[in-house]
Design a protein around this motif. Sequence first.
Motif, PDB file in Angstrom:
ATOM      1  N   SER A   1       0.618  -1.292   0.185  1.00  0.00           N
ATOM      2  CA  SER A   1      -0.082   0.508   0.210  1.00  0.00           C
ATOM      3  C   SER A   1       1.105   1.162   0.437  1.00  0.00           C
ATOM      4  O   SER A   1       1.360   1.635  -1.036  1.00  0.00           O
ATOM      5  CB  SER A   1      -1.157  -0.172   1.216  1.00  0.00           C
ATOM      6  OG  SER A   1      -2.024   0.929   0.725  1.00  0.00           O
TER       7      SER A   1
ATOM      8  N   SER B   1      -0.867  -4.227  -3.472  1.00  0.00           N
ATOM      9  CA  SER B   1      -1.383  -3.279  -3.587  1.00  0.00           C
ATOM     10  C   SER B   1      -1.000  -1.682  -3.679  1.00  0.00           C
ATOM     11  O   SER B   1      -1.803  -0.695  -2.430  1.00  0.00           O
ATOM     12  CB  SER B   1      -3.080  -3.275  -2.210  1.00  0.00           C
ATOM     13  OG  SER B   1      -3.565  -4.702  -2.143  1.00  0.00           O
TER      14      SER B   1
ATOM     15  N   CYS C   1      -2.352  -7.726  -6.843  1.00  0.00           N
ATOM     16  CA  CYS C   1      -3.851  -6.857  -5.756  1.00  0.00           C
ATOM     17  C   CYS C   1      -4.382  -7.317  -5.731  1.00  0.00           C
ATOM     18  O   CYS C   1      -5.044  -8.635  -6.948  1.00  0.00           O
ATOM     19  CB  CYS C   1      -3.625  -5.741  -7.097  1.00  0.00           C
ATOM     20  SG  CYS C   1      -2.760  -4.527  -7.556  1.00  0.00           S
TER      21      CYS C   1
ATOM     22  N   ASP D   1     -10.245  -4.663  -4.457  1.00  0.00           N
ATOM     23  CA  ASP D   1      -9.788  -3.705  -3.341  1.00  0.00           C
ATOM     24  C   ASP D   1     -10.899  -2.282  -3.350  1.00  0.00           C
ATOM     25  O   ASP D   1     -10.742  -1.652  -4.591  1.00  0.00           O
ATOM     26  CB  ASP D   1      -8.631  -3.406  -4.332  1.00  0.00           C
ATOM     27  CG  ASP D   1      -7.288  -2.250  -2.994  1.00  0.00           C
ATOM     28  OD1 ASP D   1      -7.743  -1.388  -2.317  1.00  0.00           O
ATOM     29  OD2 ASP D   1      -6.868  -3.069  -3.351  1.00  0.00           O
TER      30      ASP D   1
ATOM     31  N   THR E   1      -7.616   1.420  -3.227  1.00  0.00           N
ATOM     32  CA  THR E   1      -6.720   1.240  -4.336  1.00  0.00           C
ATOM     33  C   THR E   1      -7.799   1.054  -5.480  1.00  0.00           C
ATOM     34  O   THR E   1      -8.287   0.405  -5.797  1.00  0.00           O
ATOM     35  CB  THR E   1      -5.686   0.276  -4.394  1.00  0.00           C
ATOM     36  OG1 THR E   1      -4.585   0.693  -3.373  1.00  0.00           O
ATOM     37  CG2 THR E   1      -4.461   0.730  -5.775  1.00  0.00           C
TER      38      THR E   1
ATOM     39  N   HIS F   1      -7.853  -4.922  -0.223  1.00  0.00           N
ATOM     40  CA  HIS F   1      -6.582  -4.574  -0.104  1.00  0.00           C
ATOM     41  C   HIS F   1      -5.541  -5.068   0.227  1.00  0.00           C
ATOM     42  O   HIS F   1      -4.449  -4.886   0.498  1.00  0.00           O
ATOM     43  CB  HIS F   1      -6.761  -3.252   0.709  1.00  0.00           C
ATOM     44  CG  HIS F   1      -6.505  -2.442   0.815  1.00  0.00           C
ATOM     45  ND1 HIS F   1      -5.349  -1.613  -0.601  1.00  0.00           N
ATOM     46  CD2 HIS F   1      -5.160  -2.001   1.614  1.00  0.00           C
ATOM     47  CE1 HIS F   1      -4.342  -0.691  -0.396  1.00  0.00           C
ATOM     48  NE2 HIS F   1      -4.114  -0.839   0.588  1.00  0.00           N
TER      49      HIS F   1
END
Length: 279
Positions: free
Chosen positions: A110, A134, A222, A226, A229, A256
Motif C-alpha cells: 500500500s 496493492s 492486487c 480492493d 486502491t 486490499h
Amino acid sequence: MNTQCYKSGYYAGTHGDNLYYQEWLPKEPLALMILLHGAGEHSGFYTDIGEECLHRQIGLVAPDMRGFGKSDGTRGHINHFREYLDDLATLNSRLLKQFPAVPLFLLGHSFGGLIAIRYVQEYPLLVKGVILSSPALGIRIPLPYPLKKLAKLLSWVTPTLTVDPFKWNWLKTILLSNPSDDKRDPLFTTQYTPRWFNEFLHNGAHAISEAAKCASPTLCLCGQNDPLTHLGMVENFFQSIANNDKTYIVFPEGRHRPLYESCRDEAVNNIFQWIAARL
C-alpha cells in the motif's frame, strides 16, 4: 521464534531520528528483503513473513517508518516525502555493507509500495527487484477537487494539524479489513496531518508520471475487490514500467491486503517463487 536469527533495535534515520526495525537474518542468506508496511501499520504486522523468510534462507528487515509504530516522529506526519526515501537509503546502505554480494529486494504494501516505487525511481540500480502489494498510487473513491486544494492549503498553513479519519465509521470500513484493528493494537496509527496527506497525493502522481523510470524487475499483487486502491491507475503504471521483467497478479477474491486475506498463502508463495527465479 528462532532467537538466534531474530533481533530488533533502532537505527539513525534522516536528521538522526531513531527508527525502529525488526530483522530475521539467517547466517548465510540467499537474498535480502526490506519490507515497507502500509499506512497505519508497523513492522509487527509481518512477523509471520519474517519467520517464513528464515525457513527459505532469506533475510527480512522490516522498519517502522517515521511517525509509525515505535519509530520517532509525529504520528502520521512527514515534512517532506523525501525523508522516507532517505531513511530507506540509510537502511539499504547498512545491509549492502553487511552483505555486499547478496541480492536485495524491496517489498512494499500500500503506502509502503508507493515508497518502494519512488525509491527505485530515484535509485534504480541499488535493488535486485521490487515487489508491490496493492501499491497506493491512487484512491479508488475520487476526491473532490476542492478537498485536494484544501489539503494543499492546510499542509502549508497548519502542516501538523491532527486529523483522525478513523472516527468516521464508513471510512474505517473501507480502510481496514477488520475495523477493530485500530482498537486492539496500541501501535496502530489512526492520526494524520494535512502535510502527510498532501505529500501522499503529490508523490502518487509523480510515481505514475515517472513510471518509465522504474527499471527494476517488478512483481505486483492486487485484489480484484480492493476498496481503497485504484486498480486502473496501478495497471496503467505497471504497463508503463520500462523493464520487461514484470509480473502482474490479481486475486479474484482479494481486497486490499493480499498478505493477510484468504489469498495469503498463494500471495506469499508467489513472492518467494518470484525471488527464487531471480537468484
